[in-house]
Write an enzyme that holds these catalytic residues in place. Structure first.
Site, PDB file in Angstrom:
ATOM      1  N   GLY A 122       0.690  -0.793   0.710  1.00 45.51           N
ATOM      2  CA  GLY A 122      -0.346  -0.470  -0.095  1.00 45.51           C
ATOM      3  C   GLY A 122       0.791   1.376  -0.153  1.00 45.51           C
ATOM      4  O   GLY A 122       1.925   1.310   0.435  1.00 45.51           O
ATOM      5  N   GLN A 134       3.101   9.892   1.364  1.00 43.17           N
ATOM      6  CA  GLN A 134       4.012   9.214   1.829  1.00 43.17           C
ATOM      7  C   GLN A 134       5.131   9.432   0.247  1.00 43.17           C
ATOM      8  O   GLN A 134       6.135   9.211   0.588  1.00 43.17           O
ATOM      9  CB  GLN A 134       3.690   7.740   1.377  1.00 43.17           C
ATOM     10  CG  GLN A 134       2.991   7.108   2.903  1.00 43.17           C
ATOM     11  CD  GLN A 134       3.754   6.105   2.767  1.00 43.17           C
ATOM     12  OE1 GLN A 134       2.191   5.025   2.234  1.00 43.17           O
ATOM     13  NE2 GLN A 134       4.270   4.791   2.921  1.00 43.17           N
ATOM     14  N   CYS A 182       6.062  -0.375   7.488  1.00 45.05           N
ATOM     15  CA  CYS A 182       5.483   0.853   6.237  1.00 45.05           C
ATOM     16  C   CYS A 182       6.684   1.454   5.643  1.00 45.05           C
ATOM     17  O   CYS A 182       7.957   1.814   5.988  1.00 45.05           O
ATOM     18  CB  CYS A 182       4.966   1.933   7.017  1.00 45.05           C
ATOM     19  SG  CYS A 182       4.458   3.291   6.612  1.00 45.05           S
ATOM     20  N   LEU A 183       6.952   1.356   3.809  1.00 45.17           N
ATOM     21  CA  LEU A 183       7.840   1.929   3.684  1.00 45.17           C
ATOM     22  C   LEU A 183       8.316   3.617   4.109  1.00 45.17           C
ATOM     23  O   LEU A 183       9.688   3.357   3.135  1.00 45.17           O
ATOM     24  CB  LEU A 183       7.106   2.367   2.132  1.00 45.17           C
ATOM     25  CG  LEU A 183       6.908   0.679   1.139  1.00 45.17           C
ATOM     26  CD1 LEU A 183       6.426   1.116  -0.109  1.00 45.17           C
ATOM     27  CD2 LEU A 183       7.775  -0.303   0.991  1.00 45.17           C
ATOM     28  N   HIS A 231      -4.095   0.824   7.308  1.00 46.45           N
ATOM     29  CA  HIS A 231      -3.313   1.719   7.550  1.00 46.45           C
ATOM     30  C   HIS A 231      -3.282   3.092   6.583  1.00 46.45           C
ATOM     31  O   HIS A 231      -2.496   3.774   6.852  1.00 46.45           O
ATOM     32  CB  HIS A 231      -2.060   0.208   7.203  1.00 46.45           C
ATOM     33  CG  HIS A 231      -0.799   0.759   7.310  1.00 46.45           C
ATOM     34  ND1 HIS A 231      -0.068   0.313   7.867  1.00 46.45           N
ATOM     35  CD2 HIS A 231      -0.096   1.426   6.361  1.00 46.45           C
ATOM     36  CE1 HIS A 231       1.762   1.178   8.037  1.00 46.45           C
ATOM     37  NE2 HIS A 231       1.214   1.985   7.069  1.00 46.45           N
ATOM     38  N   GLU A 232      -4.174   2.482   5.401  1.00 42.79           N
ATOM     39  CA  GLU A 232      -3.193   3.780   4.455  1.00 42.79           C
ATOM     40  C   GLU A 232      -4.450   4.926   4.837  1.00 42.79           C
ATOM     41  O   GLU A 232      -4.223   6.073   5.112  1.00 42.79           O
ATOM     42  CB  GLU A 232      -3.702   3.373   3.125  1.00 42.79           C
ATOM     43  CG  GLU A 232      -2.848   2.401   2.474  1.00 42.79           C
ATOM     44  CD  GLU A 232      -1.259   2.628   2.618  1.00 42.79           C
ATOM     45  OE1 GLU A 232      -0.952   3.767   2.552  1.00 42.79           O
ATOM     46  OE2 GLU A 232      -0.445   1.596   2.725  1.00 42.79           O
ATOM     47  N   HIS A 271      -2.930   6.979   7.513  1.00 39.88           N
ATOM     48  CA  HIS A 271      -2.064   7.986   7.008  1.00 39.88           C
ATOM     49  C   HIS A 271      -2.591   9.358   6.077  1.00 39.88           C
ATOM     50  O   HIS A 271      -2.083  10.395   6.251  1.00 39.88           O
ATOM     51  CB  HIS A 271      -0.818   7.608   5.056  1.00 39.88           C
ATOM     52  CG  HIS A 271       0.032   6.568   5.876  1.00 39.88           C
ATOM     53  ND1 HIS A 271       1.142   6.778   6.482  1.00 39.88           N
ATOM     54  CD2 HIS A 271       0.063   5.547   5.196  1.00 39.88           C
ATOM     55  CE1 HIS A 271       1.854   5.899   6.344  1.00 39.88           C
ATOM     56  NE2 HIS A 271       1.597   5.849   5.728  1.00 39.88           N
TER      57      HIS A 271
HETATM   58 ZN    ZN Z   1       2.534   3.071   5.389  1.00 38.50          ZN
END
Ligand code: ZN
Length: 182
Positions: A45, A50, A107-108, A149-150, A153
């Protein structure tokens, strides 16, 4: 086009993102680039903040594991996972579910850190798609988790905010290092 992923410490990750009011060609192109970026980074995701853009746009793709959910319904119709991945959505609204489960997340934007996060196991989400349609999506498993999760963000919330106090303590040093590097 691969876009640079913003890392922990960047204030854009803490912004409450603006709703997307119109699906322009720029938004569609951004979504395409986000998909490429997510695939290259081996993520499941990615949210627009991000890549440094604080708007309510996110993508998820959990099709690497077709067994990662036990059901998927869109507008009350049963669907297969592979039919709707990658999923690109704007302006998500989630209904509350009370039964929670603990699962490991990463998380990226927070490289090398993983931790157990408690979230509702089932998800009912109202999502706007890039074709202008609004859908009701119900699922569980990794897809439910990734969408939550997204959506976090898009509200400036990171998974490390949802760790237990012991988990936060464990993550503290890594987060300090990331903050300093930024
Ligand atoms: Zn993340």
């Amino acid at each position: 086009m691969i876009l640079p992923i913003v890392l922990y410490g960047d204030p854009v990750l803490r912004k409450k993102c603006k709703p997307v009011t119109e699906i322009t060609d720029d938004i569609k192109e951004l979504a395409e680039n986000m998909i490429e970026t997510m695939i290259e980074a081996h993520g499941v995701g990615l949210a627009a903040p991000q890549i440094g853009i604080p708007i309510q746009l996110a993508i998820v793709d959990v099709s690497h594991d077709l067994e990662c959910i036990s059901y998927l319904r869109i507008n009350d119709q049963d669907l297969e996972l592979e039919d709707c991945m990658p999923l690109v959505f704007v302006n998500p609204k989630l209904e509350p579910h009370s039964v929670k489960e603990l699962c490991e997340e990463g998380c990226l934007s927070i490289p090398e850190l993983r931790g157990n996060v408690k979230r509702p196991a089932d998800l009912t989400a109202h999502l706007e798609l890039l074709n202008g349609e609004t859908i009701k999506l119900e699922t569980d498993g990794l897809l439910a988790r990734a969408i939550q999760h997204e959506t976090d963000h898009l509200n400036g919330i990171l998974f490390v905010d949802r760790l237990s106090s012991a988990g936060k303590l464990k993550a503290k040093r890594d987060l300090k290092r990331l903050q300093r590097d930024w």
